[in-house]
Motif scaffolding. Structure first.
Motif, PDB file in Angstrom:
ATOM      1  N   ASP A 193      43.962 -64.436  -1.390  1.00 41.31           N
ATOM      2  CA  ASP A 193      44.670 -64.990  -0.142  1.00 41.31           C
ATOM      3  C   ASP A 193      44.026 -66.371   0.128  1.00 41.31           C
ATOM      4  O   ASP A 193      45.048 -67.239   0.776  1.00 41.31           O
ATOM      5  CB  ASP A 193      43.905 -64.106   1.003  1.00 41.31           C
ATOM      6  CG  ASP A 193      42.529 -63.761   1.181  1.00 41.31           C
ATOM      7  OD1 ASP A 193      41.565 -63.965   0.162  1.00 41.31           O
ATOM      8  OD2 ASP A 193      41.909 -63.643   2.375  1.00 41.31           O
ATOM      9  N   LEU A 194      42.735 -66.917   0.094  1.00 45.67           N
ATOM     10  CA  LEU A 194      42.304 -68.120   0.516  1.00 45.67           C
ATOM     11  C   LEU A 194      42.770 -68.894  -0.636  1.00 45.67           C
ATOM     12  O   LEU A 194      43.104 -70.247  -0.181  1.00 45.67           O
ATOM     13  CB  LEU A 194      40.902 -68.390   0.594  1.00 45.67           C
ATOM     14  CG  LEU A 194      40.218 -67.386   1.681  1.00 45.67           C
ATOM     15  CD1 LEU A 194      38.673 -67.547   1.570  1.00 45.67           C
ATOM     16  CD2 LEU A 194      40.630 -67.934   2.958  1.00 45.67           C
ATOM     17  N   PHE A 228      38.087 -70.293  -5.293  1.00 47.48           N
ATOM     18  CA  PHE A 228      38.617 -68.909  -4.552  1.00 47.48           C
ATOM     19  C   PHE A 228      38.966 -68.042  -5.752  1.00 47.48           C
ATOM     20  O   PHE A 228      38.985 -66.896  -5.596  1.00 47.48           O
ATOM     21  CB  PHE A 228      39.592 -69.215  -3.583  1.00 47.48           C
ATOM     22  CG  PHE A 228      38.967 -70.042  -2.224  1.00 47.48           C
ATOM     23  CD1 PHE A 228      37.866 -69.719  -1.750  1.00 47.48           C
ATOM     24  CD2 PHE A 228      39.712 -70.798  -1.682  1.00 47.48           C
ATOM     25  CE1 PHE A 228      37.230 -70.264  -0.366  1.00 47.48           C
ATOM     26  CE2 PHE A 228      39.152 -71.506  -0.468  1.00 47.48           C
ATOM     27  CZ  PHE A 228      38.010 -71.131  -0.235  1.00 47.48           C
ATOM     28  N   LYS A 281      46.431 -69.839   0.275  1.00 51.28           N
ATOM     29  CA  LYS A 281      46.282 -70.885   1.558  1.00 51.28           C
ATOM     30  C   LYS A 281      46.231 -72.424   1.067  1.00 51.28           C
ATOM     31  O   LYS A 281      46.798 -73.298   1.520  1.00 51.28           O
ATOM     32  CB  LYS A 281      45.236 -70.405   2.495  1.00 51.28           C
ATOM     33  CG  LYS A 281      45.388 -71.287   3.723  1.00 51.28           C
ATOM     34  CD  LYS A 281      44.031 -70.842   4.815  1.00 51.28           C
ATOM     35  CE  LYS A 281      44.228 -71.677   5.968  1.00 51.28           C
ATOM     36  NZ  LYS A 281      43.773 -73.036   5.771  1.00 51.28           N
ATOM     37  N   GLU A 282      45.212 -72.426   0.262  1.00 49.82           N
ATOM     38  CA  GLU A 282      44.838 -73.839  -0.328  1.00 49.82           C
ATOM     39  C   GLU A 282      46.031 -74.325  -1.069  1.00 49.82           C
ATOM     40  O   GLU A 282      46.380 -75.538  -1.020  1.00 49.82           O
ATOM     41  CB  GLU A 282      43.631 -73.689  -1.108  1.00 49.82           C
ATOM     42  CG  GLU A 282      42.374 -73.688  -0.362  1.00 49.82           C
ATOM     43  CD  GLU A 282      41.964 -74.777   0.500  1.00 49.82           C
ATOM     44  OE1 GLU A 282      41.789 -75.784   0.155  1.00 49.82           O
ATOM     45  OE2 GLU A 282      41.604 -74.441   1.535  1.00 49.82           O
ATOM     46  N   ARG A 298      39.137 -64.456  -4.256  1.00 47.83           N
ATOM     47  CA  ARG A 298      39.956 -64.593  -3.004  1.00 47.83           C
ATOM     48  C   ARG A 298      41.125 -65.063  -2.965  1.00 47.83           C
ATOM     49  O   ARG A 298      41.286 -66.217  -2.560  1.00 47.83           O
ATOM     50  CB  ARG A 298      38.770 -65.285  -2.117  1.00 47.83           C
ATOM     51  CG  ARG A 298      37.721 -64.872  -1.584  1.00 47.83           C
ATOM     52  CD  ARG A 298      37.525 -63.425  -0.712  1.00 47.83           C
ATOM     53  NE  ARG A 298      38.584 -63.624   0.359  1.00 47.83           N
ATOM     54  CZ  ARG A 298      37.982 -63.935   1.607  1.00 47.83           C
ATOM     55  NH1 ARG A 298      36.798 -64.066   1.731  1.00 47.83           N
ATOM     56  NH2 ARG A 298      39.055 -64.131   2.496  1.00 47.83           N
TER      57      ARG A 298
END
Length: 149
Positions: free
Chosen positions: A74-75, A67, A78-79, A72
């Motif tokens: 944002d992703l 990501f 999250k991870e 990305r």
């Protein structure tokens, strides 16, 4: 209390606290544990739970790298948050020096001589260090030990 029971209790706590991110990650972990139990018709002990948690953490780290490379963030964040939740269930990790010492001892025990013995050494190392060490670091230590480093 077993590790699996602790995870279930943490899920209940997250539900009461309305912590959606933590709850989602714990549910994902419990689903992976249940899937393993159903697939293999076994009851997981703490060691097997640690192996599954370790696998999920590795998957998340790979996702973070992908990501981040893809832009990305944002992703990736999250991870990374999921990794922090999962790492709570892993035992204290060994440092690079401890890993190297343990690998050298295993190489000596097995009488391994060179790179051709890597499979044999890795098999023994995985059983002894499963869940206690990052297998990427372990693999590097085995290569170094077998190449005379």
């Amino acid at each position: 209390m077993s590790l699996k029971d602790q995870i279930t209790e943490d899920m209940k706590t997250a539900m009461r606290a309305k912590d959606a991110e933590r709850l989602g990650t714990i549910r994902l972990l419990l689903a992976a544990l249940k899937q393993k139990e159903v697939d293999e018709r076994i009851v997981l002990d703490d060691a097997m739970v640690v192996v599954i948690v370790d696998k999920l953490v590795k998957q998340r780290k790979d996702s973070v790298a992908a990501f981040t490379q893809g832009g990305r963030i944002d992703l990736a964040d999250k991870e990374a948050a999921e990794i922090k939740v999962l790492e709570v269930y892993l035992p204290q990790r060994m440092g690079a020096d401890e890993i190297a010492t343990e690998v050298k001892a295993i190489v000596a025990e097995l009488g391994a001589k060179g790179p051709g013995d890597m499979g044999k050494v890795m098999g023994a190392v995985k059983t002894r260090l499963a869940g206690k060490a990052d297998m990427g670091l372990v693999s590097s230590a085995v290569k170094a030990a077998l190449s005379g480093g």
